[in-house]
Design a protein around this motif. Structure first.
Motif, PDB file in Angstrom:
ATOM      1  N   VAL A 219       0.836  -1.189   0.000  1.00 24.36           N
ATOM      2  CA  VAL A 219       0.000   0.000   0.000  1.00 24.36           C
ATOM      3  C   VAL A 219       0.878   1.247   0.000  1.00 24.36           C
ATOM      4  CG1 VAL A 219      -0.187   0.210   2.520  1.00 24.36           C
ATOM      5  CG2 VAL A 219      -2.049   1.037   1.061  1.00 24.36           C
ATOM      6  N   ASN A 220       0.416   2.273  -0.685  1.00 25.56           N
ATOM      7  CA  ASN A 220       1.005   3.601  -0.588  1.00 25.56           C
ATOM      8  C   ASN A 220       0.183   4.382   0.425  1.00 25.56           C
ATOM      9  OD1 ASN A 220       2.989   3.651  -3.039  1.00 25.56           O
ATOM     10  ND2 ASN A 220       1.072   2.847  -3.894  1.00 25.56           N
ATOM     11  N   ALA A 221       0.798   4.780   1.533  1.00 23.30           N
ATOM     12  CA  ALA A 221       0.110   5.535   2.576  1.00 23.30           C
ATOM     13  C   ALA A 221       0.627   6.969   2.533  1.00 23.30           C
ATOM     14  CB  ALA A 221       0.349   4.909   3.945  1.00 23.30           C
ATOM     15  N   LEU A 222      -0.188   7.893   2.042  1.00 24.68           N
ATOM     16  CA  LEU A 222       0.258   9.241   1.733  1.00 24.68           C
ATOM     17  C   LEU A 222      -0.453  10.264   2.610  1.00 24.68           C
ATOM     18  CD1 LEU A 222       0.070   8.914  -2.154  1.00 24.68           C
ATOM     19  CD2 LEU A 222       2.013   8.410  -0.661  1.00 24.68           C
ATOM     20  N   PRO A 223       0.283  11.126   3.297  1.00 20.13           N
ATOM     21  CA  PRO A 223      -0.358  12.199   4.065  1.00 20.13           C
ATOM     22  C   PRO A 223      -1.174  13.092   3.135  1.00 20.13           C
ATOM     23  CG  PRO A 223       1.973  12.003   4.620  1.00 20.13           C
ATOM     24  CD  PRO A 223       1.755  11.161   3.413  1.00 20.13           C
ATOM     25  N   ALA A 224      -2.361  13.450   3.570  1.00 24.91           N
ATOM     26  CA  ALA A 224      -3.247  14.290   2.768  1.00 24.91           C
ATOM     27  C   ALA A 224      -4.087  15.150   3.699  1.00 24.91           C
ATOM     28  CB  ALA A 224      -4.145  13.430   1.871  1.00 24.91           C
ATOM     29  N   GLY A 225      -4.723  16.138   3.128  1.00 24.26           N
ATOM     30  CA  GLY A 225      -5.591  17.011   3.898  1.00 24.26           C
ATOM     31  C   GLY A 225      -6.936  17.167   3.214  1.00 24.26           C
ATOM     32  N   VAL A 226      -8.018  17.081   3.995  1.00 30.67           N
ATOM     33  CA  VAL A 226      -9.361  17.264   3.450  1.00 30.67           C
ATOM     34  C   VAL A 226      -9.599  18.757   3.229  1.00 30.67           C
ATOM     35  CG1 VAL A 226     -11.829  16.967   3.892  1.00 30.67           C
ATOM     36  CG2 VAL A 226     -10.208  15.179   4.592  1.00 30.67           C
ATOM     37  N   VAL A 227     -10.002  19.120   2.007  1.00 32.78           N
ATOM     38  CA  VAL A 227     -10.214  20.541   1.684  1.00 32.78           C
ATOM     39  C   VAL A 227     -11.663  20.831   1.288  1.00 32.78           C
ATOM     40  CG1 VAL A 227      -7.823  20.969   1.048  1.00 32.78           C
ATOM     41  CG2 VAL A 227      -9.420  20.148  -0.698  1.00 32.78           C
ATOM     42  N   GLY A 228     -12.501  19.790   1.160  1.00 38.09           N
ATOM     43  CA  GLY A 228     -13.896  20.025   0.809  1.00 38.09           C
ATOM     44  C   GLY A 228     -14.638  18.731   0.595  1.00 38.09           C
ATOM     45  N   GLU A 229     -15.962  18.835   0.476  1.00 42.01           N
ATOM     46  CA  GLU A 229     -16.808  17.666   0.240  1.00 42.01           C
ATOM     47  C   GLU A 229     -17.840  17.990  -0.832  1.00 42.01           C
ATOM     48  OE1 GLU A 229     -18.365  15.717   3.679  1.00 42.01           O
ATOM     49  OE2 GLU A 229     -16.611  16.154   4.904  1.00 42.01           O
ATOM     50  N   PRO A 230     -17.424  18.129  -2.075  1.00 42.08           N
ATOM     51  CA  PRO A 230     -18.365  18.475  -3.144  1.00 42.08           C
ATOM     52  C   PRO A 230     -19.031  17.248  -3.768  1.00 42.08           C
ATOM     53  CG  PRO A 230     -16.133  18.481  -4.000  1.00 42.08           C
ATOM     54  CD  PRO A 230     -16.033  18.101  -2.544  1.00 42.08           C
ATOM     55  N   ASN A 231     -20.343  17.331  -3.986  1.00 43.33           N
ATOM     56  CA  ASN A 231     -21.071  16.335  -4.784  1.00 43.33           C
ATOM     57  C   ASN A 231     -20.859  14.899  -4.322  1.00 43.33           C
ATOM     58  OD1 ASN A 231     -21.976  18.454  -6.474  1.00 43.33           O
ATOM     59  ND2 ASN A 231     -20.054  18.348  -7.633  1.00 43.33           N
ATOM     60  N   GLY A 232     -20.950  14.669  -3.003  1.00 47.47           N
ATOM     61  CA  GLY A 232     -20.857  13.311  -2.489  1.00 47.47           C
ATOM     62  C   GLY A 232     -19.465  12.723  -2.485  1.00 47.47           C
ATOM     63  N   LYS A 233     -18.456  13.546  -2.722  1.00 50.48           N
ATOM     64  CA  LYS A 233     -17.071  13.098  -2.675  1.00 50.48           C
ATOM     65  C   LYS A 233     -16.318  13.889  -1.610  1.00 50.48           C
ATOM     66  CE  LYS A 233     -16.925  10.257  -6.325  1.00 50.48           C
ATOM     67  NZ  LYS A 233     -16.434   8.865  -6.305  1.00 50.48           N
ATOM     68  N   VAL A 234     -15.132  13.413  -1.265  1.00 51.37           N
ATOM     69  CA  VAL A 234     -14.239  14.160  -0.393  1.00 51.37           C
ATOM     70  C   VAL A 234     -13.087  14.664  -1.243  1.00 51.37           C
ATOM     71  CG1 VAL A 234     -12.667  14.044   1.572  1.00 51.37           C
ATOM     72  CG2 VAL A 234     -14.834  12.834   1.657  1.00 51.37           C
ATOM     73  N   GLU A 235     -12.868  15.956  -1.251  1.00 54.65           N
ATOM     74  CA  GLU A 235     -11.740  16.518  -1.995  1.00 54.65           C
ATOM     75  C   GLU A 235     -10.553  16.630  -1.054  1.00 54.65           C
ATOM     76  OE1 GLU A 235     -11.304  19.721  -5.523  1.00 54.65           O
ATOM     77  OE2 GLU A 235     -12.115  20.524  -3.646  1.00 54.65           O
ATOM     78  N   ILE A 236      -9.421  16.058  -1.497  1.00 55.23           N
ATOM     79  CA  ILE A 236      -8.221  16.067  -0.658  1.00 55.23           C
ATOM     80  C   ILE A 236      -7.047  16.680  -1.417  1.00 55.23           C
ATOM     81  CG2 ILE A 236      -8.902  14.088   0.760  1.00 55.23           C
ATOM     82  CD1 ILE A 236      -7.097  12.335  -0.946  1.00 55.23           C
ATOM     83  N   GLU A 237      -6.146  17.264  -0.645  1.00 55.45           N
ATOM     84  CA  GLU A 237      -4.874  17.762  -1.180  1.00 55.45           C
ATOM     85  C   GLU A 237      -3.857  16.643  -1.029  1.00 55.45           C
ATOM     86  OE1 GLU A 237      -2.626  20.943  -2.881  1.00 55.45           O
ATOM     87  OE2 GLU A 237      -4.641  21.208  -2.059  1.00 55.45           O
ATOM     88  N   LEU A 238      -3.328  16.167  -2.175  1.00 53.96           N
ATOM     89  CA  LEU A 238      -2.474  14.988  -2.174  1.00 53.96           C
ATOM     90  C   LEU A 238      -1.308  15.212  -3.132  1.00 53.96           C
ATOM     91  CD1 LEU A 238      -2.050  11.953  -1.377  1.00 53.96           C
ATOM     92  CD2 LEU A 238      -3.480  11.369  -3.350  1.00 53.96           C
ATOM     93  N   LEU A 239      -0.099  15.180  -2.602  1.00 54.46           N
ATOM     94  CA  LEU A 239       1.112  15.372  -3.418  1.00 54.46           C
ATOM     95  C   LEU A 239       1.040  16.652  -4.250  1.00 54.46           C
ATOM     96  CD1 LEU A 239       1.823  11.721  -4.645  1.00 54.46           C
ATOM     97  CD2 LEU A 239       2.938  12.965  -2.792  1.00 54.46           C
ATOM     98  N   GLY A 240       0.484  17.704  -3.643  1.00 54.20           N
ATOM     99  CA  GLY A 240       0.447  18.989  -4.308  1.00 54.20           C
ATOM    100  C   GLY A 240      -0.655  19.151  -5.328  1.00 54.20           C
ATOM    101  N   THR A 241      -1.556  18.195  -5.413  1.00 50.39           N
ATOM    102  CA  THR A 241      -2.688  18.316  -6.330  1.00 50.39           C
ATOM    103  C   THR A 241      -3.966  17.952  -5.601  1.00 50.39           C
ATOM    104  OG1 THR A 241      -3.491  17.725  -8.548  1.00 50.39           O
ATOM    105  CG2 THR A 241      -2.603  15.934  -7.182  1.00 50.39           C
TER     106      THR A 241
END
Length: 337
Positions: A219-241
């Motif tokens: 598994v790739n375990a990558l630190p990320a941050g939750v930035v929003g929850e649009p349209n039934g999804k979770v938007e995360i900041e991951l590797l600068g994108t």
């Protein structure tokens, strides 16, 4: 053992999976009556068997080394426990014949264990357990002494046999492939505790902890941050994108780990995703595994070794993407392995 609780349904095949020393075999031996325990209860068909001696528990145990008597024929190995109980000879012959037929060894009664293959010896050990008509059948890493090819063959035979007989089974292994291929459910153990119980697909795709994710596959375990929850999804900041992941079943903090299996990492031409550089390639036969650096992070990705439209070499620049629907999130604060 602490905080250990596990229920098995009739006819179910459940596997205890975990590293050496986590308590898997201790659980089996306690169930079989070969080890004592200080507190708790063991119920079989809703009746307590915790204080019953081993020979009264109607539980069969198949050992890691099969524990066959080399000087006894297959027939006598299977008949051994019946003879200890002074069962009538006619009944012994009938029961042994039935047990050997169940494992496909009808004509092997006169042979010695040394004249059998490893897979056949394993089936004799199963027949010896079945002859007592157990309510529960326990397996203590019974395939570990077989070579890789025979192990795959025997585990398939074992699963078909268990399904046909409908006997409830509890299997112990540290081999994730065995657990995945055999089980209705898997209980992943760590330090005497169950970390997660679930179907193989659930354990693999939605691990409850980082330990489970890392023990069951890569598994790739990558630190990320939750930035929003649009349209039934979770938007995360991951590797600068920013990427969108499935909504977790529980409310999560802002700081998370994004878990991506190697097959969830896509490799394309430069410009098709995040810029990456291939640092290492490992050919595995059916798959090729790549270690790809994206910024300060090294990701593991896999692709089919056959039919690639273009060949990737070490040092190549590639575009890295994610199969977003497979991303699984864990709270970063609860992700200690």
């Amino acid at each position: 053992m602490t905080d250990f609780n596990l229920d098995l349904a009739p006819g179910e095949f459940v596997t205890l999976l975990g590293p050496s020393g986590c308590g898997k075999t201790t659980v089996l031996r306690t169930l079989a009556g070969l080890e004592d325990f200080e507190s708790g209860e063991i119920l079989l068909d809703s009746r307590s068997i915790a204080r019953l001696p081993a020979h009264h528990r109607r539980i069969g145990l198949v050992f890691q080394n099969y524990a066959l008597f080399p000087h006894m024929s297959v027939f006598e190995n299977v008949a051994y426990s019946l003879r200890l109980r002074r069962v009538a000879e006619a009944t012994v012959r009938s029961e042994v014949a039935t047990a050997l037929a169940a494992v496909g060894l009808d004509d092997y009664g006169p042979r010695l264990p040394g004249q059998l293959s490893g897979g056949q010896q394993q089936r004799v050990a199963v027949a010896r357990a079945l002859v007592m008509h157990p309510d529960l059948l326990l397996f203590d890493e019974p395939l570990s002494n077989l070579d890789a090819k025979l192990r795959v063959q025997v585990r398939s035979e074992l699963r078909r046999l268990q399904r046909r007989l409908g006997t409830t089974a509890l299997f112990v292994t540290h081999d994730q492939d065995e657990a995945m291929s055999l089980s209705d459910r898997i209980a992943v153990m760590k330090s005497g505790r169950i970390e997660q119980v679930g179907a193989p697909e659930e354990i693999y795709a939605r691990p409850a902890t980082l330990f489970v994710a890392q023990f069951v596959g890569k598994v790739n375990a990558l630190p990320a941050g939750v930035v929003g929850e649009p349209n039934g999804k979770v938007e995360i900041e991951l590797l600068g994108t920013r990427v969108r992941a499935p909504v977790p079943s529980a409310t999560f903090p802002k700081d998370v780990l994004a878990l991506l299996r190697p097959e969830a990492i896509t490799l394309g031409q430069p410009g098709e995703g995040l810029p990456g550089r291939v640092e290492e390639i490992e050919y595995l036969g059916d798959l090729t595994e790549y270690r790809v650096r994206v910024g300060d992070t090294v990701l593991t990705a896999v692709r089919s070794a056959l039919g690639d439209s273009w060949r990737i070499r070490e040092g190549d620049q590639v575009g890295v993407g994610f199969k977003e629907q497979t991303i699984h999130l864990l709270p970063r604060s609860d992700s200690n392995a």
